[in-house]
Structure formats: structure tokens, C-alpha cells
Design a protein around this motif. Structure first.
Motif, PDB file in Angstrom:
ATOM      1  N   PHE A  63       0.790  -1.167   0.188  1.00  0.00           N
ATOM      2  CA  PHE A  63      -0.174   0.049  -0.045  1.00  0.00           C
ATOM      3  C   PHE A  63       0.787   1.153  -0.036  1.00  0.00           C
ATOM      4  CE2 PHE A  63      -2.573  -3.064   1.932  1.00  0.00           C
ATOM      5  CZ  PHE A  63      -3.842  -3.409   1.252  1.00  0.00           C
ATOM      6  N   THR A  64       2.111   1.102   0.044  1.00  0.00           N
ATOM      7  CA  THR A  64       3.229   2.424  -0.128  1.00  0.00           C
ATOM      8  C   THR A  64       2.973   2.953  -1.516  1.00  0.00           C
ATOM      9  OG1 THR A  64       4.613   1.222   1.417  1.00  0.00           O
ATOM     10  CG2 THR A  64       5.263   3.137   0.217  1.00  0.00           C
ATOM     11  N   PRO A  65       2.592   4.515  -1.647  1.00  0.00           N
ATOM     12  CA  PRO A  65       2.371   5.021  -2.702  1.00  0.00           C
ATOM     13  C   PRO A  65       3.879   5.128  -3.460  1.00  0.00           C
ATOM     14  CG  PRO A  65       1.528   6.280  -0.962  1.00  0.00           C
ATOM     15  CD  PRO A  65       2.339   5.112  -0.370  1.00  0.00           C
ATOM     16  N   PRO A  66       3.784   4.971  -4.883  1.00  0.00           N
ATOM     17  CA  PRO A  66       5.130   5.021  -5.615  1.00  0.00           C
ATOM     18  C   PRO A  66       5.879   6.191  -5.526  1.00  0.00           C
ATOM     19  CG  PRO A  66       3.264   5.004  -7.078  1.00  0.00           C
ATOM     20  CD  PRO A  66       2.558   5.034  -5.672  1.00  0.00           C
ATOM     21  N   SER A  67       5.248   7.228  -5.295  1.00  0.00           N
ATOM     22  CA  SER A  67       6.134   8.545  -5.509  1.00  0.00           C
ATOM     23  C   SER A  67       6.806   8.769  -3.968  1.00  0.00           C
ATOM     24  CB  SER A  67       5.298   9.568  -5.602  1.00  0.00           C
ATOM     25  OG  SER A  67       4.283   9.642  -4.614  1.00  0.00           O
ATOM     26  N   VAL A  68       6.689   7.893  -3.049  1.00  0.00           N
ATOM     27  CA  VAL A  68       7.313   8.193  -1.644  1.00  0.00           C
ATOM     28  C   VAL A  68       8.612   7.640  -1.391  1.00  0.00           C
ATOM     29  CG1 VAL A  68       6.932   7.922   0.898  1.00  0.00           C
ATOM     30  CG2 VAL A  68       5.007   8.431  -0.841  1.00  0.00           C
ATOM     31  N   ILE A  69       8.997   6.433  -2.078  1.00  0.00           N
ATOM     32  CA  ILE A  69      10.274   5.885  -1.862  1.00  0.00           C
ATOM     33  C   ILE A  69      10.924   5.936  -2.993  1.00  0.00           C
ATOM     34  CG2 ILE A  69      11.054   3.423  -1.474  1.00  0.00           C
ATOM     35  CD1 ILE A  69       9.745   4.305   1.053  1.00  0.00           C
ATOM     36  N   THR A  70      12.327   6.385  -2.972  1.00  0.00           N
ATOM     37  CA  THR A  70      13.148   6.458  -4.266  1.00  0.00           C
ATOM     38  C   THR A  70      14.014   5.204  -4.219  1.00  0.00           C
ATOM     39  OG1 THR A  70      14.987   7.236  -2.874  1.00  0.00           O
ATOM     40  CG2 THR A  70      13.564   9.065  -3.933  1.00  0.00           C
ATOM     41  N   LEU A 106      15.194  -4.871   5.311  1.00  0.00           N
ATOM     42  CA  LEU A 106      14.626  -3.721   4.734  1.00  0.00           C
ATOM     43  C   LEU A 106      15.423  -2.563   4.842  1.00  0.00           C
ATOM     44  CD1 LEU A 106      12.041  -2.550   3.049  1.00  0.00           C
ATOM     45  CD2 LEU A 106      11.207  -1.908   5.380  1.00  0.00           C
ATOM     46  N   ASN A 107      15.747  -2.019   3.486  1.00  0.00           N
ATOM     47  CA  ASN A 107      16.602  -0.951   3.391  1.00  0.00           C
ATOM     48  C   ASN A 107      15.915  -0.125   2.364  1.00  0.00           C
ATOM     49  OD1 ASN A 107      18.682   0.971   3.379  1.00  0.00           O
ATOM     50  ND2 ASN A 107      20.419  -0.339   2.620  1.00  0.00           N
ATOM     51  N   GLU A 108      15.402   1.069   2.809  1.00  0.00           N
ATOM     52  CA  GLU A 108      14.780   2.111   1.820  1.00  0.00           C
ATOM     53  C   GLU A 108      15.110   3.540   2.157  1.00  0.00           C
ATOM     54  OE1 GLU A 108      10.673   1.316   2.645  1.00  0.00           O
ATOM     55  OE2 GLU A 108      10.758   1.724   4.615  1.00  0.00           O
ATOM     56  N   THR A 109      15.175   4.165   1.312  1.00  0.00           N
ATOM     57  CA  THR A 109      15.290   5.528   0.995  1.00  0.00           C
ATOM     58  C   THR A 109      14.065   6.473   0.736  1.00  0.00           C
ATOM     59  OG1 THR A 109      17.423   5.284   0.608  1.00  0.00           O
ATOM     60  CG2 THR A 109      16.801   7.620   0.227  1.00  0.00           C
ATOM     61  N   GLU A 110      13.627   7.420   1.559  1.00  0.00           N
ATOM     62  CA  GLU A 110      12.308   8.105   1.184  1.00  0.00           C
ATOM     63  C   GLU A 110      12.914   9.525   0.062  1.00  0.00           C
ATOM     64  OE1 GLU A 110       9.995   9.147   4.539  1.00  0.00           O
ATOM     65  OE2 GLU A 110      10.638   7.645   5.464  1.00  0.00           O
ATOM     66  N   VAL A 111      11.799   9.912  -0.313  1.00  0.00           N
ATOM     67  CA  VAL A 111      12.027  11.063  -1.256  1.00  0.00           C
ATOM     68  C   VAL A 111      12.731  12.274  -0.476  1.00  0.00           C
ATOM     69  CG1 VAL A 111      10.964  12.815  -2.493  1.00  0.00           C
ATOM     70  CG2 VAL A 111      10.128  10.519  -2.737  1.00  0.00           C
ATOM     71  N   ASN A 112      12.601  12.422   0.969  1.00  0.00           N
ATOM     72  CA  ASN A 112      12.857  13.559   1.538  1.00  0.00           C
ATOM     73  C   ASN A 112      14.384  13.147   2.031  1.00  0.00           C
ATOM     74  OD1 ASN A 112      12.490  11.726   3.679  1.00  0.00           O
ATOM     75  ND2 ASN A 112      11.027  12.719   4.732  1.00  0.00           N
ATOM     76  N   GLY A 113      14.911  11.952   1.569  1.00  0.00           N
ATOM     77  CA  GLY A 113      16.425  11.579   2.167  1.00  0.00           C
ATOM     78  C   GLY A 113      16.528  10.624   3.391  1.00  0.00           C
ATOM     79  N   ALA A 114      15.129  10.633   4.130  1.00  0.00           N
ATOM     80  CA  ALA A 114      15.292   9.980   5.039  1.00  0.00           C
ATOM     81  C   ALA A 114      15.355   8.268   4.866  1.00  0.00           C
ATOM     82  CB  ALA A 114      13.854   9.762   6.127  1.00  0.00           C
ATOM     83  N   THR A 115      15.871   7.508   5.915  1.00  0.00           N
ATOM     84  CA  THR A 115      16.262   6.173   5.473  1.00  0.00           C
ATOM     85  C   THR A 115      15.604   5.496   6.624  1.00  0.00           C
ATOM     86  OG1 THR A 115      18.314   6.064   6.679  1.00  0.00           O
ATOM     87  CG2 THR A 115      18.418   6.601   4.427  1.00  0.00           C
ATOM     88  N   ASN A 116      15.305   3.956   6.083  1.00  0.00           N
ATOM     89  CA  ASN A 116      14.662   2.946   7.075  1.00  0.00           C
ATOM     90  C   ASN A 116      15.488   1.790   6.856  1.00  0.00           C
ATOM     91  OD1 ASN A 116      13.117   1.582   8.791  1.00  0.00           O
ATOM     92  ND2 ASN A 116      11.357   1.165   7.439  1.00  0.00           N
ATOM     93  N   ASN A 117      16.323   1.312   7.668  1.00  0.00           N
ATOM     94  CA  ASN A 117      17.028   0.127   7.793  1.00  0.00           C
ATOM     95  C   ASN A 117      16.754  -0.830   8.901  1.00  0.00           C
ATOM     96  OD1 ASN A 117      19.104  -1.525   7.043  1.00  0.00           O
ATOM     97  ND2 ASN A 117      20.792  -0.285   7.539  1.00  0.00           N
TER      98      ASN A 117
END
Length: 186
Positions: free
Chosen positions: A38-45, A76-87
Motif C-alpha cells: 500500500f506504499t504510494p509509488p512517489s514516496v520511496i526512491t 528492509l533498506n529504503e530511502t524516502e524522497v525526503n532523504g530519510a532512510t529506514n534500515n
């Protein structure tokens, strides 16, 4: 007798024989997959998702039923559009199911069965590793040998809990999403 069709996600209509246990150990790797769905496509780079390990068991119960269970540990390793990361690295969700075999294959008709499965919300939504929702699936299974190949067809429905997006506010939470699922393996 029935066996795993890995790496296909298609299920065979026939069940394991009574008192037969099948165990599988594996891993999955996805690059730039939207997770959770359900994560919108424009939020995660960028996003890397690995299931390591994935442990699954199947147990034949009688000659017409099969118990199934699986569990995964996720990275899970992801980078958001605003530069924040979730590892994150942690426990994923558990899945428990049953497969029932209704009819043996004949000369003119396929073997028929049914699979019921539920996802138990072990992974938390706040970590990004889960949705905190219980999901349910049911599928009709058909398998038919045609000369040198066997064809497996699964058609079902998925009832997915809708907890809303993990990022952003593109839609509201609540209710469920009802989806048609299908898989064909040859």
C-alpha cells in the motif's frame, strides 16, 4: 505424490501423502518493490527487501489434507524522497494454511483441490516490516497432466486488511481490499 513447485508460487491440487513432511529453507530478494504493497509509488526512491531465511513446512494429514506453515525474517533498506532512510532487520509475518484434495485426476478431468491460508501479523507496521493486519486467501486448485507436461491452475480471492499507507496520506485506512488471485504453472 505432491511436492513443492518452488520457485513457482503455483500450488498443485494433490496433497502430500499421510505422515509425509516437507521442509523448505530459502530466501527472496527484491529491488525497488513497493513494500508494504500500500506504499504510494512517489514516496520511496529506492528499496531493497530480502527474506532471509524463509522457513516452510508441509505435513500430509490423511490422504486428502495438508497442513502448511511458513515464517520469514526480513531485511528492509529504503530511502524516502525526503532523504530519510529506514534500515530494519526483524521477524516477518507467519502464514498458516491447509490444502484439501477433492478429486483425483482422470483421463478427461483434472485433479481438484482447495487451499485456505491466513497471514498472521507478527511484523509491526511501525518498523516497516509488516502491516499489523490479518489477511486471508482461498483458492481453487486444478492440476492436469497433458503428455510430457503437467499444468497447474490456481484461481482464488485474497482479503487483505487495509491499514492505510505507511508514508503519506494518499488514502484512508480501514476496511479491506478484496482481490482476485491467479497462478498458472506448466
Amino acid at each position: 505424490f505432491a511436492s513443492s513447485l518452488l520457485p513457482l508460487v503455483t500450488e498443485e491440487a494433490q496433497t502430500l501423502p499421510s505422515d509425509v513432511i516437507e521442509a523448505t529453507l530459502g530466501m527472496n530478494y527484491f529491488r525497488n518493490l513497493r513494500y508494504p504493497p500500500f506504499t504510494p509509488p512517489s514516496v520511496i526512491t529506492s528499496e531493497t527487501l530480502m527474506s532471509l531465511p524463509v522457513v516452510a513446512f508441509r505435513v500430509g494429514v490423511g490422504d486428502w489434507a495438508e497442513f502448511q506453515a511458513s515464517y520469514e525474517v526480513l531485511y528492509l533498506n529504503e530511502t524516502e524522497v525526503n532523504g530519510a532512510t529506514n534500515n530494519q532487520y526483524g521477524g516477518g509475518d507467519a502464514r498458516i494454511g491447509a490444502k484439501l484434495w477433492f478429486m483425483r485426476e482422470g483421463n478427461l478431468w483434472p485433479a481438484l483441490g482447495m487451499r485456505l491460508v491466513t497471514k498472521l501479523p507478527n511484523a509491526t507496521r511501525s518498523s516497516g516490516l509488516g502491516t499489523d493486519d490479518t489477511d486471508f486467501g482461498a483458492a481453487a486448485l486444478a492440476s492436469k497432466t497433458l503428455g510430457p507436461v503437467t499444468v497447474h491452475v490456481n484461481l482464488g480471492i485474497l482479503l487483505l486488511g487495509n491499514s492505510g499507507p505507511t508514508f503519506g496520506n494518499s488514502f484512508g485506512a480501514g476496511g479491506q481490499d478484496d482481490l482476485v488471485s491467479y497462478a498458472i504453472g506448466v
